[in-house]
Design a protein around this motif. Sequence first.
Motif, short mmCIF file in Angstrom:
data_model
loop_
_atom_site.label_atom_id
_atom_site.label_comp_id
_atom_site.label_asym_id
_atom_site.label_seq_id
_atom_site.Cartn_x
_atom_site.Cartn_y
_atom_site.Cartn_z
N LEU A 68 61.52 -41.86 -50.25
CA LEU A 68 61.70 -42.97 -51.20
C LEU A 68 60.37 -43.45 -51.78
CD1 LEU A 68 64.35 -44.98 -49.13
CD2 LEU A 68 64.79 -43.44 -51.08
N GLY A 69 59.25 -42.93 -51.21
CA GLY A 69 57.95 -43.37 -51.72
C GLY A 69 57.63 -44.79 -51.30
N ARG A 70 58.12 -45.17 -50.12
CA ARG A 70 57.86 -46.52 -49.59
C ARG A 70 57.37 -46.39 -48.17
NH1 ARG A 70 60.77 -50.99 -52.40
NH2 ARG A 70 60.96 -50.15 -54.48
N GLU A 71 56.49 -47.30 -47.73
CA GLU A 71 56.00 -47.31 -46.35
C GLU A 71 57.09 -47.88 -45.42
OE1 GLU A 71 52.72 -46.41 -46.15
OE2 GLU A 71 52.69 -46.48 -43.96
N ALA A 72 57.42 -47.15 -44.35
CA ALA A 72 58.36 -47.70 -43.36
C ALA A 72 57.63 -48.77 -42.54
CB ALA A 72 58.85 -46.60 -42.44
N SER A 73 58.38 -49.73 -42.01
CA SER A 73 57.72 -50.76 -41.19
C SER A 73 58.56 -51.05 -39.95
CB SER A 73 57.52 -52.04 -42.01
OG SER A 73 58.77 -52.46 -42.52
N HIS A 127 62.66 -46.33 -41.15
CA HIS A 127 62.65 -44.87 -40.98
C HIS A 127 61.50 -44.21 -41.75
CE1 HIS A 127 64.15 -40.70 -40.91
NE2 HIS A 127 64.88 -41.08 -39.89
N VAL A 128 60.61 -43.53 -41.03
CA VAL A 128 59.37 -42.99 -41.61
C VAL A 128 59.66 -41.91 -42.65
CG1 VAL A 128 57.22 -41.78 -41.08
CG2 VAL A 128 58.07 -43.56 -39.53
N ALA A 129 60.47 -40.92 -42.28
CA ALA A 129 60.73 -39.80 -43.22
C ALA A 129 61.50 -40.29 -44.44
CB ALA A 129 61.51 -38.70 -42.51
N ALA A 130 62.34 -41.28 -44.23
CA ALA A 130 63.05 -41.86 -45.39
C ALA A 130 62.03 -42.48 -46.34
CB ALA A 130 64.07 -42.90 -44.92
N GLY A 131 61.00 -43.09 -45.76
CA GLY A 131 59.94 -43.69 -46.58
C GLY A 131 59.24 -42.65 -47.42
N GLU A 135 44.79 -52.94 -29.82
CA GLU A 135 43.52 -52.17 -29.85
C GLU A 135 43.69 -50.84 -30.59
OE1 GLU A 135 42.67 -54.12 -25.56
OE2 GLU A 135 42.91 -51.91 -25.67
N THR A 136 44.89 -50.33 -30.65
CA THR A 136 45.09 -48.95 -31.12
C THR A 136 45.59 -48.85 -32.56
OG1 THR A 136 45.83 -48.50 -28.86
CG2 THR A 136 46.24 -46.77 -30.52
N VAL A 137 46.59 -49.66 -32.90
CA VAL A 137 47.32 -49.45 -34.16
C VAL A 137 46.51 -50.00 -35.34
CG1 VAL A 137 49.42 -50.11 -35.41
CG2 VAL A 137 49.56 -49.37 -33.02
N ASP A 138 46.62 -49.31 -36.47
CA ASP A 138 45.91 -49.68 -37.69
C ASP A 138 45.97 -51.20 -37.93
OD1 ASP A 138 45.37 -48.20 -40.77
OD2 ASP A 138 45.76 -50.36 -40.58
N ALA A 139 44.85 -51.76 -38.26
CA ALA A 139 44.74 -53.23 -38.40
C ALA A 139 45.69 -53.78 -39.46
CB ALA A 139 43.30 -53.59 -38.75
N GLU A 140 46.14 -52.90 -40.38
CA GLU A 140 47.06 -53.36 -41.45
C GLU A 140 48.45 -53.67 -40.90
OE1 GLU A 140 44.38 -53.66 -43.87
OE2 GLU A 140 46.31 -53.64 -44.94
N GLY A 187 70.07 -47.62 -49.89
CA GLY A 187 71.17 -48.57 -50.11
C GLY A 187 70.74 -49.97 -49.74
N ALA A 188 69.96 -50.10 -48.67
CA ALA A 188 69.46 -51.43 -48.28
C ALA A 188 68.51 -51.98 -49.34
CB ALA A 188 68.76 -51.33 -46.93
N LEU A 189 67.66 -51.12 -49.89
CA LEU A 189 66.73 -51.58 -50.94
C LEU A 189 67.48 -52.01 -52.20
CD1 LEU A 189 63.84 -48.92 -50.72
CD2 LEU A 189 63.86 -51.26 -49.78
N VAL A 190 68.53 -51.28 -52.57
CA VAL A 190 69.31 -51.66 -53.76
C VAL A 190 69.92 -53.04 -53.58
CG1 VAL A 190 71.41 -51.10 -55.11
CG2 VAL A 190 69.77 -49.29 -54.51
N ALA A 191 70.18 -53.41 -52.33
CA ALA A 191 70.77 -54.74 -52.05
C ALA A 191 69.69 -55.80 -51.87
CB ALA A 191 71.62 -54.68 -50.79
N GLY A 192 68.43 -55.42 -52.03
CA GLY A 192 67.37 -56.42 -51.97
C GLY A 192 66.70 -56.58 -50.62
N PHE A 193 66.93 -55.64 -49.70
CA PHE A 193 66.21 -55.71 -48.42
C PHE A 193 64.71 -55.59 -48.66
CE2 PHE A 193 68.84 -55.02 -44.36
CZ PHE A 193 69.91 -55.76 -44.86
N ASP A 194 63.95 -56.18 -47.71
CA ASP A 194 62.49 -56.19 -47.88
C ASP A 194 61.83 -54.92 -47.37
OD1 ASP A 194 62.07 -59.04 -48.83
OD2 ASP A 194 63.35 -59.29 -47.07
N GLY A 195 62.55 -54.13 -46.60
CA GLY A 195 61.94 -52.90 -46.07
C GLY A 195 62.89 -52.22 -45.10
#
Length: 382
Positions: free
Chosen positions: A167-172, A160-164, A195-200, A149-157
């Motif tokens: 929905l085929g989208r990366e959670a952030s 929630h990981v499992a929701a991603g 030091e730990t989390v993926d550089a992306e 619902g947030a994406l349909v309204a134009g949210f950028d992201g």
Amino acid sequence: MSDGFDVVSEAAIGDGTATDAYFLRTEETLAAADRNPRVVAEVTQDQFPTGEFDLLAGMKDAARLLEGLPVDVDAMREGQLFDGGPVMRIEGDYLDFARYETSLLGFLSHQSGVATAALEARRAAPDSSVLSFGARHVHPAIAPMIERGALVAGFDGFSHVAAGEVLGREASGTMPHALVIAFGDQETAWEAFDETVDAEVPRIAICDTYCDEKDESIRAAEALGDALDGVRLDTTSSRRGDFRHIVREVRWELDARGHDDVEIFVSGGLGPADLRNLRDVADGFGVGGHVSNADPLDFALDIVELDGELVAKRGKLSGKKEAFRTPDGGHHVGLADRADPEGGEALLEPLIRDGEIVREFDVDAAAERALADAEAVGFREG
Ligand SMILES: O=P(O)(O)OC[C@H]1C[C@H](OP(=O)(O)OP(=O)(O)O)[C@H](O)[C@@H]1O
Ligand SMILES: [Zn+2]
């Protein structure tokens, strides 16, 4: 009784037992009397325009629910703003879809309510990054519905990981206060994250755990240097005061020390008015409860034609209807078999023909439609 979580299965939604008991009794009673009338049924919130627009979402799951049933369905597109009249029309033998009413209305009412609230926030800070953060406020099974619902309204992201995964989208997201507390101090936590989390993953340090936001933001910039992408201020309400002034102070102190590229994200109890107040001083927002706790809209399904005759219960309008959008952004309701006297275009289009879905679903296209239509109708301005 299930020994798993108390959630309704996809199978129960799909076979129509995710329904109110009286629909099964209705099936039984009509079948026993050998009655199965051909009907036109419409999903409507308001019979007449009210002057307030809502945003339509949840149509993908609604279509999936009715797919394979021997019915024809016309509906508005997701992302369409509407104010009165039908958003969906079903034609077929009543017993072929009667039991699906409960889930159909639930799919449309809840996600449309969420998307409408999200659109309010989106339009309050059109040039900012706005993320949906509110999954923690709701039952985990509906997190994909909230985030969609947030994406349909134009949210950028969204967070929630499992929701991603659904929905085929990366959670952030950023980092919680719990990380700082678990490490014992801010610098150790920020450095360990880096030091730990993926550089992306953007390095956005939470900067309000134990000390003043200015103090922790400067320390984060000094600890991580160029690795720091941003700071998140989630100032708890007991300390919040003038949040706009706090954000401006942090901006000042970071810039004064050469950290102009460190962005400032804010979160915590934010609604559209907060985003309007902060959009020129903050770079991005995490919005939770305003979106996730939104009330569902109040759609109902009403039989408006029975074996070709006009019917309607009290308070409803009989006959197959259409919702029209006039060139000036107006919205009105008329009978479907008559041309629109004001030259508006009909908003309901084929969704299902002979049980087959005849439409693609794309949240980005829906969001584009929502933002353009919100502009056209002046959605909840001011
Ligand atoms: O207030 P809402 O708009 O509903 O958004 C949810 C809040 C709650 C949570 O903060 P915390 O509870 O402090 O949790 P965390 O430490 O994970 O940020 C999160 O960071 C958001 O700021
Ligand atoms: Zn926190």
